[in-house]
Design a protein around this motif. Structure first.
Motif, mmCIF file in Angstrom:
data_model
loop_
_atom_site.group_PDB
_atom_site.id
_atom_site.type_symbol
_atom_site.label_atom_id
_atom_site.label_comp_id
_atom_site.label_asym_id
_atom_site.label_seq_id
_atom_site.Cartn_x
_atom_site.Cartn_y
_atom_site.Cartn_z
ATOM 1 N N LYS A 7 0.824 -1.203 0.000
ATOM 2 C CA LYS A 7 0.000 0.000 0.000
ATOM 3 C C LYS A 7 0.862 1.258 0.000
ATOM 4 O O LYS A 7 0.584 2.231 -0.702
ATOM 5 C CB LYS A 7 -0.903 -0.002 1.238
ATOM 6 N N VAL A 8 1.929 1.230 0.763
ATOM 7 C CA VAL A 8 2.784 2.405 0.921
ATOM 8 C C VAL A 8 3.768 2.565 -0.236
ATOM 9 O O VAL A 8 3.998 3.674 -0.725
ATOM 10 C CB VAL A 8 3.545 2.333 2.264
ATOM 11 N N SER A 9 4.364 1.453 -0.695
ATOM 12 C CA SER A 9 5.482 1.546 -1.646
ATOM 13 C C SER A 9 5.311 0.724 -2.908
ATOM 14 O O SER A 9 6.062 0.913 -3.868
ATOM 15 C CB SER A 9 6.783 1.118 -0.948
ATOM 16 N N GLY A 10 4.386 -0.240 -2.931
ATOM 17 C CA GLY A 10 4.200 -1.066 -4.111
ATOM 18 C C GLY A 10 4.635 -2.501 -3.863
ATOM 19 O O GLY A 10 5.005 -2.887 -2.748
ATOM 20 N N ALA A 11 4.589 -3.310 -4.925
ATOM 21 C CA ALA A 11 4.938 -4.722 -4.821
ATOM 22 C C ALA A 11 6.380 -4.903 -4.386
ATOM 23 O O ALA A 11 7.251 -4.084 -4.680
ATOM 24 C CB ALA A 11 4.709 -5.412 -6.165
ATOM 25 N N ARG A 12 6.630 -5.984 -3.658
ATOM 26 C CA ARG A 12 7.962 -6.377 -3.176
ATOM 27 C C ARG A 12 8.507 -5.428 -2.101
ATOM 28 O O ARG A 12 9.709 -5.342 -1.887
ATOM 29 C CB ARG A 12 8.966 -6.531 -4.319
ATOM 30 N N PHE A 13 7.617 -4.699 -1.443
ATOM 31 C CA PHE A 13 8.000 -3.934 -0.259
ATOM 32 C C PHE A 13 7.215 -4.472 0.932
ATOM 33 O O PHE A 13 6.195 -5.140 0.768
ATOM 34 C CB PHE A 13 7.720 -2.441 -0.447
ATOM 35 N N TYR A 14 7.676 -4.177 2.140
ATOM 36 C CA TYR A 14 7.104 -4.788 3.334
ATOM 37 C C TYR A 14 7.462 -3.956 4.550
ATOM 38 O O TYR A 14 8.364 -3.114 4.512
ATOM 39 C CB TYR A 14 7.678 -6.206 3.521
ATOM 40 N N PHE A 15 6.751 -4.183 5.633
ATOM 41 C CA PHE A 15 7.137 -3.675 6.942
ATOM 42 C C PHE A 15 7.568 -4.862 7.795
ATOM 43 O O PHE A 15 6.912 -5.908 7.778
ATOM 44 C CB PHE A 15 5.950 -3.007 7.653
ATOM 45 N N LEU A 16 8.666 -4.720 8.528
ATOM 46 C CA LEU A 16 8.974 -5.627 9.624
ATOM 47 C C LEU A 16 8.479 -4.949 10.882
ATOM 48 O O LEU A 16 8.892 -3.829 11.198
ATOM 49 C CB LEU A 16 10.482 -5.909 9.709
ATOM 50 N N THR A 17 7.586 -5.619 11.597
ATOM 51 C CA THR A 17 6.911 -4.987 12.728
ATOM 52 C C THR A 17 7.143 -5.800 13.995
ATOM 53 O O THR A 17 7.295 -7.023 13.954
ATOM 54 C CB THR A 17 5.398 -4.890 12.455
ATOM 55 N N GLY A 18 7.140 -5.116 15.143
ATOM 56 C CA GLY A 18 7.249 -5.805 16.419
ATOM 57 C C GLY A 18 8.445 -6.727 16.476
ATOM 58 O O GLY A 18 9.595 -6.311 16.292
ATOM 59 N N VAL A 19 8.188 -8.016 16.742
ATOM 60 C CA VAL A 19 9.287 -8.978 16.875
ATOM 61 C C VAL A 19 10.021 -9.180 15.554
ATOM 62 O O VAL A 19 11.173 -9.637 15.546
ATOM 63 C CB VAL A 19 8.779 -10.329 17.428
ATOM 64 N N GLY A 20 9.375 -8.839 14.432
ATOM 65 C CA GLY A 20 10.065 -8.927 13.144
ATOM 66 C C GLY A 20 11.221 -7.950 13.079
ATOM 67 O O GLY A 20 12.330 -8.286 12.635
#
Length: 420
Positions: free
Chosen positions: A154-167
């Protein structure tokens, strides 16, 4: 960049390397011809310039008809010298352009073939026999509140991600463990810039066959790096290093960016093949005669990290046609991925001999005080992709993940548990 003197002395060595890589062998003869023409043109230029200087000195002492003849010859020589110089410069540019298209010489002993012809050197560890159906890393990451690819897209497009919390904790812990190991092994820590000038990106060999993978900021004429190998290779560009201080071992922590051009439809799920990730990279400048042994040391440090993380893996020798432009030899470590039933690359270490150093003009002084080109090597010590192997190999039936003992002080958990 290859050594032209070595090419003249042993052209068959380059022919064999080109053949093993699946590259054009005829380029060797073309380069030899151009180099011979360039050297002949330089000799002619030097000869004419020497005559021009001699005639110039004679004019002042001559009189009458002799002086007129010498002046006419001086005028003629002036034009001939300019023409000879221009020809030598043109041929020099052609040689330089051609030589920069030739990849590094393959090290003796490297396997032949391409991507499907890797030679497995050894296996370490045995994949677990699970009595439950394993979840893949993305499902586990979502259960743990560790990975969010939907919001990344949603933020950056395909093949992007957030690592959150324990990630996020897992990645920071992993990279810090790698930094600690490198520091204990005598590496100098570095946080390099991730934007570099064209000459640095080109000097490392990434603007040839890999140019489609590189992000370019046209307005600034800067490149986003896909590995801290690039700025670390440029760190000593144009310098002469102390031979007594070699090897210089650096450990770089950086964000990395890759366009993943040509990978449409491959590894689209999760965080295996993404546009941005973090990596801790070893980079070494050393004496060329010590490069082979240093390469094996880098591999041993990579294996030590994988052992600490209790991951089953195999070591593979990469075939000549899959080495990439700068590498003369490359070893990968591939970790077992349970849900895929196969080993996937998690580390890579390359011996680039003096190829990058020639392009970046990194030298040292030998015992006689003469400047010689250094050798450069690189190797991955930890990166975001390792999270895939960590989650899948250490998962439990309830979706929890056991943190390897060596990593616990850096993560702050013994077990990562699904969110309630």
């Amino acid at each position: 960049m290859i050594d032209l003197r070595a090419l003249r002395e042993a052209p068959d060595r380059l022919r064999e390397s080109q053949r093993a890589r699946g590259e054009d062998v005829s380029v060797v003869d073309r380069l030899l011809e151009l180099d011979a023409e360039r050297r002949a043109a330089l000799n002619q230029f030097e000869s004419l310039r020497a005559e021009q200087k001699s005639v110039g000195k004679s004019v002042s002492a001559a009189t009458g008809a002799e002086r007129d003849q010498l002046l006419a010859r001086a005028k003629s020589l002036s034009a001939e010298v300019k023409e000879a110089e221009a020809r030598a410069e043109r041929l020099g540019s052609e040689v330089e352009q051609l030589v920069t298209t030739i990849p590094n010489l393959v090290e003796d002993g490297a396997p032949e073939g391409g991507v499907d012809d890797v030679v497995v050197l050894e296996h370490h560890g045995t994949p677990r026999e699970l009595d439950f159906t394993p979840r893949d890393h993305l499902e586990l990451g979502e259960l743990l509140g560790a990975i969010d690819t939907d919001r990344g897209a949603k933020v950056s497009g395909a093949r992007f991600y957030f690592l959150t919390g324990v990630g996020a904790q897992l990645e920071l812990g992993l990279l810090n463990l790698a930094m600690q190991q490198a520091l204990a092994s005598g590496f100098t820590p570095m946080i390099p810039p991730v934007l570099v000038k064209p000459e640095i990106m080109d000097g490392t060999g990434f603007l040839g066959e890999h140019s489609a993978e590189v992000y370019h900021l046209a307005d600034d004429d800067l490149y986003l790096v896909g590995t801290s190998e690039v700025p670390l290779a440029g760190y000593h560009s144009g310098e002469i290093l102390s031979a007594q201080a070699l090897p210089h071992r650096y450990i770089g922590w950086s964000s990395c960016f890759r366009r993943e051009a040509g990978s449409y439809g491959r590894d689209t799920r999760g965080i295996i093949r993404v546009h941005q990730f973090n990596k801790v990279e070893m980079f070494v400048y050393t004496h060329p005669d010590q490069a082979h042994e240093e390469h094996l040391r880098l591999l041993s440090w990579e294996r030590s990290m994988l052992d600490k993380l209790e991951l089953p893996y195999r070591v593979v020798d990469i075939p000549a046609a899959d080495l990439g432009t700068s590498a003369a030899r490359k070893y990968d470590c591939e970790a077992w991925i349970p849900t895929q039933g196969q080993y996937r690359e998690v580390t890579s270490t390359s011996n680039c001999t003096d190829f990058q150093a020639r392009r970046l003009n990194v030298r040292y002084r030998d015992d006689e005080g003469k400047p010689r080109f250094a050798a450069t090597l690189n190797g991955t010590l930890a990166t975001t992709r390792w999270i895939v192997a960590l989650l899948e190999n250490h998962q439990q039936a309830d979706g929890s993940v056991v943190v390897p003992e060596a990593l616990r002080p850096f993560v702050g958990h013994e077990v990562l548990r699904p969110l309630g």
